[in-house]
Structures are given as structure tokens and as C-alpha cells.
Scaffold this active site. Structure first.
Site, short mmCIF file in Angstrom:
data_model
loop_
_atom_site.label_atom_id
_atom_site.label_comp_id
_atom_site.label_asym_id
_atom_site.label_seq_id
_atom_site.Cartn_x
_atom_site.Cartn_y
_atom_site.Cartn_z
N GLU A 15 28.91 32.16 -64.13
CA GLU A 15 29.64 30.89 -64.09
C GLU A 15 30.56 30.79 -62.88
O GLU A 15 31.71 30.34 -62.99
CB GLU A 15 30.45 30.69 -65.39
CG GLU A 15 29.61 30.64 -66.65
CD GLU A 15 28.67 29.43 -66.70
OE1 GLU A 15 29.05 28.37 -66.15
OE2 GLU A 15 27.57 29.55 -67.27
N ILE A 16 30.05 31.18 -61.72
CA ILE A 16 30.87 31.08 -60.50
C ILE A 16 30.20 30.20 -59.43
O ILE A 16 30.69 30.13 -58.32
CB ILE A 16 31.23 32.47 -59.91
CG1 ILE A 16 30.01 33.38 -59.75
CG2 ILE A 16 32.28 33.15 -60.77
CD1 ILE A 16 29.21 33.13 -58.53
N GLY A 17 29.08 29.55 -59.79
CA GLY A 17 28.48 28.61 -58.86
C GLY A 17 27.25 29.08 -58.14
O GLY A 17 26.88 28.50 -57.10
N LEU A 20 24.68 26.14 -58.04
CA LEU A 20 25.08 25.10 -57.08
C LEU A 20 24.85 25.58 -55.65
O LEU A 20 24.31 24.84 -54.81
CB LEU A 20 26.55 24.74 -57.28
CG LEU A 20 27.12 23.70 -56.31
CD1 LEU A 20 26.37 22.37 -56.42
CD2 LEU A 20 28.62 23.49 -56.56
N LYS A 40 14.18 30.88 -60.77
CA LYS A 40 15.18 31.50 -61.64
C LYS A 40 14.40 32.46 -62.53
O LYS A 40 13.96 32.10 -63.63
CB LYS A 40 15.90 30.43 -62.46
CG LYS A 40 16.97 30.96 -63.41
CD LYS A 40 18.27 31.21 -62.71
CE LYS A 40 19.36 31.61 -63.71
NZ LYS A 40 20.66 31.82 -63.06
N GLY A 119 19.45 35.01 -59.04
CA GLY A 119 19.62 36.00 -60.09
C GLY A 119 20.35 35.42 -61.29
O GLY A 119 20.69 34.24 -61.32
N GLY A 121 23.71 35.89 -63.81
CA GLY A 121 25.00 36.55 -63.92
C GLY A 121 25.40 37.22 -62.63
O GLY A 121 25.13 36.74 -61.54
N LEU A 209 33.96 20.54 -56.97
CA LEU A 209 33.35 19.22 -57.03
C LEU A 209 33.48 18.65 -58.44
O LEU A 209 33.47 19.41 -59.41
CB LEU A 209 31.86 19.31 -56.64
CG LEU A 209 31.55 19.88 -55.25
CD1 LEU A 209 30.04 19.95 -55.04
CD2 LEU A 209 32.19 19.04 -54.17
#
Length: 229
Positions: A15-17, A20, A40, A119, A121, A209
Site C-alpha cells: 500500500e505504498i503506490g 500507481l 501482476k 511484485g 507487497g 493524488l
């Protein structure tokens, strides 16, 4: 025809982008004339009510890519439970193995000039009791792009991850900062520290964003250092 470019995207945490940033890379590569595909290989947590069995990260990558791929290629290991992949796989009664992932990358490369493999996580997330994402990255042998989630603690996380990548003989091709906490004290100073500590090009920093926007994120990313190597 563009010179072939593929990479493996990892991050300092979950959950760090990463998605994105991966979508931003796909968008920037398409702008440079590449036929792009995003993979993915392992995803945990499926979207409820979707017309097909899928995952939010997969859909972001699919939207940013210029080459359409079947789901089995996009994500060879799609697991329903939103938990660590090795636990989600155990719950599903399967064991995540490497060959389907290698096959998916080979198939994607027949259709695209650039494949971005995201990847799951952080860099050492268990995929099975004997296999983790670091071993996956080594098996694929692609240059690595590190996404650093910019929040308190990121300096330690980034340094440890970059060290783990280098220890496995992988090339860290570049890193992207992604602002997770817009109120982070000393944000610019932290980025400056990371630029000194990480022995790889800083490809850019994506600001916080209001919603994931690959095109807007891509405007903050410079892929030239990736293509120059």
C-alpha cells in the site's frame, strides 16, 4: 522500433503506490513509442461484483497498458483472500510456483516491447513456505525499479530494500518516490537523503493524488535513465 525494456517493480512495503508507479511507467513508455504490457504475477484479494474475477491492481495495469492480455497471462496467480499470498494460496488449496509466471512473461514479451512486472507487497513477501518475491525477482532476472512510500520510516525501509536487492545480484535501475503522507515533516529533506543513499537514479516523485491517475503520475516520472542503460 524501441529497444526492448522490461522491469520488475517492487516497493518498501504494501500500500505504498507500486501499482500507481507501475501504471505511470506503462503510460510513459507508451508515450515513448513502446507497445506496453503490465503483469501482476501474484495478486491477493478479488473485486466483489466484478463481471469477471479480477483485482484492483490488475485493472489499473490493464488500463495503462497498450497491449491487451488474457487474465491468465496478466495474473497467473489470482487469489481471492486479501492477505499474504502464501496464506491466501493455502486457503485456496494451491501452491504458488514459478513456471506459470515465467510462461506469462514470455507470452507478454511476444506482444509488447516493454513489460512492467509488478511484485506483491514488499520485496520479501512470502509466496509459499519456501519461495518469496525476492526469489521471484531473481528468477525473472529483470532490472528492478523501487517504489518508496514517502512517509515516516521510509529512509530505513528504502535502505534495507535497496540493500536486499543488491545482495541478490539484481540491478536497481531506478527508484520512484510516492507521497503516501502529504503531511510528512521534512518531505523534501527525506527525498534528498534518499537521493544520496540509494545508488540508482531518482526517476521522480509522485505527489499525493486525489485518486489514482496514471497519466498525471507519469508526468512526474522520467524514464530516460531507464532507457539509457
Amino acid at each position: 522500433m524501441p529497444v526492448r525494456f522490461d522491469c520488475f517493480v517492487t516497493g518498501t512495503d504494501t500500500e505504498i503506490g507500486k501499482t500507481l508507479a507501475s501504471a505511470a511507467l506503462l503510460t510513459a513508455l507508451a508515450g515513448a513509442g513502446y507497445r506496453t504490457a503490465g503483469l501482476k504475477p501474484v495478486a491477493a484479494g478479488t473485486l466483489a461484483g466484478a463481471p469477471e474475477r479480477t483485482n484492483e491492481d490488475i485493472e489499473q495495469l490493464r488500463a495503462a497498458a497498450t497491449v491487451g492480455l488474457p487474465m491468465a497471462t496478466l495474473c497467473p496467480w489470482l487469489l481471492d483472500a486479501p492477505m499474504s499470498p502464501h496464506l491466501a494460496a493455502r486457503r485456496a488449496g494451491v501452491t504458488i510456483t514459478l513456471p506459470p509466471i515465467v510462461d506469462a512473461l514470455a507470452q507478454a514479451r511476444t506482444q509488447a516491447d516493454a513489460v512492467v512486472v509488478e511484485g506483491v507487497g514488499g520485496f520479501r513477501v512470502p509466496l509459499s513456505d519456501t519461495f518469496d518475491t525476492a526469489q521471484l525477482a531473481v528468477a525473472l532476472g529483470l532490472p528492478v525499479v523501487l517504489v518508496v512510500g514517502l512517509r515516516l520510516g521510509c529512509l530505513n525501509h528504502a535502505a534495507l530494500t535497496a540493500e536486499a536487492i543488491a545482495a541478490r545480484g539484481l540491478r536497481l535501475a531506478g527508484w520512484i518516490g510516492n507521497v503516501v503522507d502529504a503531511t510528512m515533516a521534512g518531505l523534501d529533506d527525506n527525498v534528498a537523503t534518499l537521493r544520496r543513499w540509494i545508488d540508482a537514479p531518482h526517476l521522480g516523485t509522485i505527489p499525493r493524488l486525489p485518486r489514482p491517475d496514471a497519466r498525471l503520475a507519469a508526468s512526474h516520472v522520467d524514464i530516460a535513465p531507464l532507457l539509457a542503460r
